[in-house]
Design a protein around this motif. Structure first.
Motif: not given
Length: 324
Positions: A9-12, A39-44, A305-306
């Motif tokens: 868990f951490g930096d995408p 791609v969603s905000f929740v995914d991040g 990730g980007r």
């Protein structure tokens, strides 16, 4: 097959793409060759370990996939190879070139609905469809205020509410986002300055419904701008700040605060079958032009990730999809 892996868990930006053997679908399931994944905000949030659901590591993010049936497991006769389908995966795993899913959770995509449009629309439109069928009512002539109107939930909220005959007031942080909100049906687009006063002026005295996926200081201002009997809908906290809403303002004028958690409903009360029925209805409405989601931005799976960083920092307008 190829899939994105989150090992910690951490930096995408630490996400990696790996290759491994393509699985065979078990009985009662289908193997889907993925064409596009939303791609969603929740995914991040999930990747950062900040969501209420923390999958065991390592895992593959993503839930909303669209593709074609590559193979069907034993007992599956109604989804033949090549059928265009969509599915919401309950245990993540969507950022991949191939996924397996229970046949009961897989829905055919209507002819004429592009894969990337379906994938980009699924989460946001399912959330709004759940909200307007299970949590709140939106009537013709209601004044609906949408915070975070430049994002995926915001754009879907504008489209769905305006389709129900509501007068939509969009709130967004930049001129580009406000222009995008008006392009999908908002009658008025505001910034966040003097929000209570601006909403009251734009609605002729107060909003009937507030859609809030943002949180932070804007929430209380919008709550105070509700009309008598108004409904304040909590969708999420994209600002990163969970507001403390004053109960006395809820009491005054018989206002209501409503939680809207489509994800929990789809996993628990509605379950895969209930969610599949809701998804089929959403896709059918897109196919008929009742819902009009905008064309999403696309990116290769290696850029997951980007893209998650862009969405997490609220720099994206509308939705993104990954193309495996």
């Amino acid at each position: 097959m190829r899939r994105v892996i989150c090992s910690a868990f951490g930096d995408p930006l630490a996400l990696e793409v790996i290759e491994e053997p393509t699985p065979e679908p078990p009985p009662g399931e289908v193997l889907v060759e993925v064409t596009a994944v939303g791609v969603s905000f929740v995914d991040g949030l999930v990747v950062r370990g900040s969501y209420q659901v923390r999958p065991p590591l390592p895992f593959t993010p993503g839930s909303c996939v669209v593709g074609r049936v590559a193979a069907a497991g034993e007992g599956v006769d109604h989804l033949g190879p090549g059928t265009a389908v969509a599915a919401v995966l309950t245990d993540f795993g969507g950022y991949a070139s191939h996924v397996t899913a229970p046949a009961g959770a897989v829905v055919p995509v209507p002819d004429g609905v592009a894969a990337e449009v379906a994938a980009g629309a699924m989460e946001s439109y399912l959330t709004m469809a759940f909200a307007t069928t299970h949590r709140i009512t939106v009537g013709r002539g209601d004044h609906v205020v949408v915070l975070g109107a430049g994002g995926g939930i915001g754009q879907a909220a504008i489209d769905v509410a305006s389709g129900l005959g509501a007068c939509v007031v969009a709130v967004a942080s930049t001129e580009d986002k406000r222009a995008a909100a008006k392009a999908v049906g908002a009658e008025v687009a505001l910034g966040y300055d003097d929000l209570k006063g601006e909403i009251r002026a734009a609605t002729g005295g107060g909003a009937d419904v507030v859609i809030d996926p943002v949180g932070g200081p804007a929430s209380e201002s919008a709550l105070r701008a509700l009309a008598t009997g108004g409904r304040f809908c909590v969708f999420g906290f994209a600002s990163g700040e969970i507001p403390r809403l004053p109960a006395n303002i809820v009491l005054l004028r018989n206002r209501t605060v409503v939680g809207v958690d489509w994800g929990d409903w789809s996993r628990e009360v509605g379950g895969p079958q209930g969610n599949a029925a809701l998804l089929a209805d959403v896709l059918e409405r897109i196919g008929r032009g009742v819902y009009r989601p905008r064309q999403p931005s696309t990116a290769p799976m290696a850029d997951a990730g980007r893209v998650l960083e862009l969405v997490g920092e609220r720099q994206a307008i509308g939705k993104y999809v990954l193309r495996p």
